[in-house]
Design a protein around this motif. Structure first.
Motif, PDB file in Angstrom:
ATOM      1  N   SER A 268       0.705  -1.359   0.093  1.00 35.98           N
ATOM      2  CA  SER A 268       0.058   0.105  -0.119  1.00 35.98           C
ATOM      3  C   SER A 268       0.712   1.204   0.075  1.00 35.98           C
ATOM      4  CB  SER A 268      -0.944  -0.022   1.173  1.00 35.98           C
ATOM      5  OG  SER A 268      -0.194  -0.210   2.507  1.00 35.98           O
ATOM      6  N   ARG A 269       2.039   1.001   0.282  1.00 38.86           N
ATOM      7  CA  ARG A 269       2.891   2.409   0.645  1.00 38.86           C
ATOM      8  C   ARG A 269       3.885   2.614  -0.716  1.00 38.86           C
ATOM      9  NH1 ARG A 269       4.337   4.921   5.209  1.00 38.86           N
ATOM     10  NH2 ARG A 269       2.623   4.949   6.528  1.00 38.86           N
ATOM     11  N   LEU A 270       3.916   1.519  -1.615  1.00 41.17           N
ATOM     12  CA  LEU A 270       4.766   1.617  -2.621  1.00 41.17           C
ATOM     13  C   LEU A 270       4.780   2.843  -3.543  1.00 41.17           C
ATOM     14  CD1 LEU A 270       5.695  -1.957  -3.418  1.00 41.17           C
ATOM     15  CD2 LEU A 270       6.971  -0.503  -2.187  1.00 41.17           C
ATOM     16  N   SER A 271       3.521   3.275  -3.905  1.00 45.03           N
ATOM     17  CA  SER A 271       3.295   4.279  -4.922  1.00 45.03           C
ATOM     18  C   SER A 271       3.053   5.500  -4.178  1.00 45.03           C
ATOM     19  CB  SER A 271       2.179   3.878  -5.566  1.00 45.03           C
ATOM     20  OG  SER A 271       0.826   3.728  -4.835  1.00 45.03           O
ATOM     21  N   SER A 275       9.991   9.441  -5.164  1.00 48.57           N
ATOM     22  CA  SER A 275      10.900   8.346  -5.466  1.00 48.57           C
ATOM     23  C   SER A 275      11.731   8.004  -3.956  1.00 48.57           C
ATOM     24  CB  SER A 275      11.986   9.220  -6.247  1.00 48.57           C
ATOM     25  OG  SER A 275      13.154   8.356  -6.454  1.00 48.57           O
ATOM     26  N   ASN A 276      11.274   6.662  -3.793  1.00 46.83           N
ATOM     27  CA  ASN A 276      11.903   5.957  -2.630  1.00 46.83           C
ATOM     28  C   ASN A 276      13.570   5.800  -2.982  1.00 46.83           C
ATOM     29  OD1 ASN A 276       9.623   5.757  -1.671  1.00 46.83           O
ATOM     30  ND2 ASN A 276       9.148   3.616  -1.585  1.00 46.83           N
ATOM     31  N   LEU A 277      13.939   5.697  -4.133  1.00 43.65           N
ATOM     32  CA  LEU A 277      15.347   5.511  -4.268  1.00 43.65           C
ATOM     33  C   LEU A 277      16.060   6.777  -4.028  1.00 43.65           C
ATOM     34  CD1 LEU A 277      17.494   3.820  -5.290  1.00 43.65           C
ATOM     35  CD2 LEU A 277      17.156   4.435  -7.853  1.00 43.65           C
ATOM     36  N   LEU A 278      15.334   7.937  -4.234  1.00 48.49           N
ATOM     37  CA  LEU A 278      16.239   9.202  -3.876  1.00 48.49           C
ATOM     38  C   LEU A 278      16.113   9.504  -2.392  1.00 48.49           C
ATOM     39  CD1 LEU A 278      14.897  11.696  -6.732  1.00 48.49           C
ATOM     40  CD2 LEU A 278      17.348  10.710  -6.613  1.00 48.49           C
ATOM     41  N   PHE A 322      14.199  -5.627  -1.254  1.00 49.98           N
ATOM     42  CA  PHE A 322      14.150  -4.265  -1.174  1.00 49.98           C
ATOM     43  C   PHE A 322      14.175  -3.367  -2.411  1.00 49.98           C
ATOM     44  CE2 PHE A 322      15.903   0.192   0.601  1.00 49.98           C
ATOM     45  CZ  PHE A 322      14.972   0.237   1.318  1.00 49.98           C
ATOM     46  N   VAL A 323      14.751  -3.876  -3.580  1.00 49.14           N
ATOM     47  CA  VAL A 323      14.445  -3.310  -4.795  1.00 49.14           C
ATOM     48  C   VAL A 323      13.227  -2.899  -5.205  1.00 49.14           C
ATOM     49  CG1 VAL A 323      15.084  -3.654  -7.141  1.00 49.14           C
ATOM     50  CG2 VAL A 323      16.436  -4.623  -5.568  1.00 49.14           C
ATOM     51  N   GLN A 324      12.175  -3.669  -4.569  1.00 50.51           N
ATOM     52  CA  GLN A 324      10.857  -3.422  -4.954  1.00 50.51           C
ATOM     53  C   GLN A 324      10.426  -2.064  -4.374  1.00 50.51           C
ATOM     54  OE1 GLN A 324       7.979  -6.558  -3.799  1.00 50.51           O
ATOM     55  NE2 GLN A 324       6.264  -5.389  -4.528  1.00 50.51           N
ATOM     56  N   TYR A 325      10.863  -1.878  -3.138  1.00 56.02           N
ATOM     57  CA  TYR A 325      10.692  -0.692  -2.251  1.00 56.02           C
ATOM     58  C   TYR A 325      11.328   0.560  -3.047  1.00 56.02           C
ATOM     59  CZ  TYR A 325      10.899   2.777   1.439  1.00 56.02           C
ATOM     60  OH  TYR A 325      10.842   3.755   2.156  1.00 56.02           O
ATOM     61  N   LEU A 326      12.615   0.486  -3.471  1.00 53.05           N
ATOM     62  CA  LEU A 326      13.420   1.262  -4.364  1.00 53.05           C
ATOM     63  C   LEU A 326      12.726   1.702  -5.637  1.00 53.05           C
ATOM     64  CD1 LEU A 326      17.069   0.275  -3.802  1.00 53.05           C
ATOM     65  CD2 LEU A 326      15.733   1.908  -2.160  1.00 53.05           C
ATOM     66  N   ALA A 328       9.769   2.071  -6.235  1.00 51.80           N
ATOM     67  CA  ALA A 328       8.273   3.047  -6.243  1.00 51.80           C
ATOM     68  C   ALA A 328       8.786   4.277  -6.615  1.00 51.80           C
ATOM     69  CB  ALA A 328       7.680   2.782  -4.979  1.00 51.80           C
ATOM     70  N   GLY A 329       7.597   4.993  -7.224  1.00 53.43           N
ATOM     71  CA  GLY A 329       7.655   6.487  -7.710  1.00 53.43           C
ATOM     72  C   GLY A 329       8.647   6.569  -8.912  1.00 53.43           C
ATOM     73  N   VAL A 330       9.209   7.444  -9.019  1.00 52.95           N
ATOM     74  CA  VAL A 330       9.957   8.015 -10.402  1.00 52.95           C
ATOM     75  C   VAL A 330      11.455   7.464 -10.067  1.00 52.95           C
ATOM     76  CG1 VAL A 330      10.874   9.736 -11.796  1.00 52.95           C
ATOM     77  CG2 VAL A 330       8.509   9.960 -10.964  1.00 52.95           C
ATOM     78  N   VAL A 331      12.006   6.723 -10.960  1.00 55.12           N
ATOM     79  CA  VAL A 331      13.031   6.157 -10.781  1.00 55.12           C
ATOM     80  C   VAL A 331      14.265   7.093 -11.648  1.00 55.12           C
ATOM     81  CG1 VAL A 331      14.713   3.927 -11.067  1.00 55.12           C
ATOM     82  CG2 VAL A 331      12.603   3.524 -10.297  1.00 55.12           C
ATOM     83  N   PRO A 332      15.179   7.555 -11.016  1.00 49.25           N
ATOM     84  CA  PRO A 332      15.929   8.350 -12.133  1.00 49.25           C
ATOM     85  C   PRO A 332      16.884   7.501 -13.030  1.00 49.25           C
ATOM     86  CG  PRO A 332      16.769   8.359  -9.791  1.00 49.25           C
ATOM     87  CD  PRO A 332      15.371   7.649  -9.717  1.00 49.25           C
TER      88      PRO A 332
END
Length: 481
Positions: A268-271, A275-278, A322-326, A328-332
């Motif tokens: 439920s949080r992934l979107s 950008s989780n990665l940033l 954890f890649v799935q978490y990273l 989420a959102g816009v991936v640079p």
């Protein structure tokens, strides 16, 4: 000196003369300073250290001052009873006896259940009593590798939180409830909590109240959904659990990170963020070792005798990397600030999820000094195959070339699908300093996979491709037609 040999050997007159003569001159070990003898005895199991008291009158009380008290399998090998109550009673009496006679400072106290279940409530009372005793001895390391049944509601005594001499705490079960007057552990460097019950606020306050904390491990903590890590001197962090989200604050010294989340709550949080990665990378400028795969679970469980790893492994499908978490959102394409210190990266990737692939490529492009890359191909039951529009490898290949600096690559569990092969082809094409790539396929892989791999062009003339299947084959740095 073989103690059992001297005790069991029949002493003749000549033997007695030899022993008497030997005793007239002190042996070299007995003449050593007391702190050196303490260190020597600390490397022996408690049982063997106690047995040195029969050597001579000078050695009778030597073990009373050993600084490290370790009660584990080596200590209880002589307890052969299969009756749990008998075993438990004898084991607890051994600890009581040693603590009663011990007269010196205690640097470390370790108590392990040795993989056996304690079934009486007395163990709860005994452990609490030992902790109160150890606090008065200025203990530095407290390790309790014992799982206590939840029905006993074992609570760590409040006096534990007043012990400022502690440098390491490792707990496998129980309730942690710091008092309102708790001001932190000013000397604590290592905190390891396994299946501990603690509130979110209490945990965050505990972490932030340890100013020199360097090593933090959190595994299977009950009823925690979010966690904020505030630790300015933290260098090593490992997390396994059902967290929905977490954040770093002032963790700029972190060099080694291992993460594995539970998937059911995280979906439920992934979107929900840009950008989780940033967000993830902003507080990790010095990261050197990054493990965002199920490999962290295997490493940790191998050192935990009280956990049934088979049960955890059978439930592993409910975890996600954890890649799935990273993803989420816009991936640079690349991170604003490169991970210049990252040397080792371990990922678990679903190759048919383009967002996960893009997150992995972003990390690779942003790690100019990466030495070793390990990848496990994930094949989850709920994986959704990408559509041609969403899977844009051709766009990636036709885009600007961004070199990847990895030298050693290990990829396991591939099934030979196009998405996996495209990723491998991309690595070989843009890794100009690659020295070795090991590919280990999964089960029932089509035989032509090896042929396809060796035909991929390589940017590095020194690259060696090793296909570690049923027939292991090495292929050097030349291109095959």
């Amino acid at each position: 000196m073989n103690i059992s040999y001297l005790k069991g050997r029949k002493q003749t007159k000549s033997t007695r003369r030899k022993l008497t003569g030997a005793c007239t001159e002190p042996d070299r070990i007995s003449c050593l300073p007391g702190h050196i003898i303490d260190r020597i005895l600390s490397h022996l199991p408690i049982k063997e250290a106690v047995r040195t008291s029969v050597l001579s009158s000078k050695w009778m009380n030597k073990w009373y001052t050993i600084p490290n008290l370790v009660f584990d399998r080596k200590c209880i090998s002589a307890i052969a009873s299969e009756d749990p109550l008998v075993f438990e009673s004898k084991y607890l009496k051994i600890v009581d006896h040693v603590l009663l006679l011990h007269t010196g400072p205690i640097n470390m106290f370790k108590f392990s259940d040795c993989g056996r279940d304690f079934i009486s409530e007395s163990v709860v009372t005994d452990i609490a009593r030992w902790i109160r005793h150890l606090i008065g001895r200025s203990i530095k390391e407290l390790v309790l590798e014992v799982v206590i049944e939840e029905r006993y509601k074992f609570k760590l005594p409040r006096c534990l939180f007043s012990c400022q001499s502690l440098q390491r705490i490792k707990l496998y079960s129980g309730w942690l409830k710091p008092p309102t007057t708790f001001k932190g552990f000013r000397n604590l460097k290592i905190l390891e909590l396994y299946h501990i019950t603690i509130t979110q606020n209490a945990l965050e306050n505990l972490i932030s109240s340890c100013p020199i904390l360097e090593h933090l491990t959190l595994i299977g903590l009950d009823d925690l959904t979010e966690i904020k890590i505030h630790a300015p001197n933290l260098k090593i962090l490992g997390i396994l659990g059902e967290f929905v989200d977490f954040s770093f604050e002032n963790t700029f010294q972190l060099t080694e990170l291992s993460l594995l989340f539970h998937s059911q709550r995280n979906q439920s949080r992934l979107s929900g963020c840009s950008s989780n990665l940033l967000k993830f990378s902003a507080h990790l400028p010095h990261i050197q070792h990054l493990d965002i795969s199920s490999g962290f679970l295997k490493v940790k469980c191998s050192s935990i005798s009280t956990l049934n790893f088979n049960e955890l492994q059978s439930d592993l499908e409910s975890f996600f990397c954890f890649v799935q978490y990273l993803a989420a959102g816009v991936v640079p394409v690349m991170l604003p600030t490169p991970c210049i210190n990252l040397r080792f990266l371990f990922m678990c990737i679903r190759f048919n999820d383009m967002n996960e692939v893009l997150a992995a490529l972003c990390l690779l492009r942003s790690s100019p000094n990466l030495q070793k890359l390990e990848i496990i191909a994930e094949h989850g039951k709920q994986t959704i195959l990408p559509t041609p529009d969403s899977y844009c490898w051709e766009e990636i290949f036709s885009g600007p070339a961004v070199p990847i600096s990895v030298r050693h690559v290990n990829i396991e569990g591939i099934s030979g699908i196009k998405f996996e092969l495209d990723f491998i082809r991309f690595l070989l094409m843009y890794s100009s300093v690659l020295e070795k790539m090991i590919v280990k396929p999964g089960l029932n892989v089509r035989p032509e996979l090896m042929t396809e791999l060796i035909r991929f062009k390589r940017a590095s003339g020194q690259a060696e491709v090793i296909y570690n299947g049923e027939d292991s084959v090495n292929y050097g740095g030349e291109d095959f037609p």
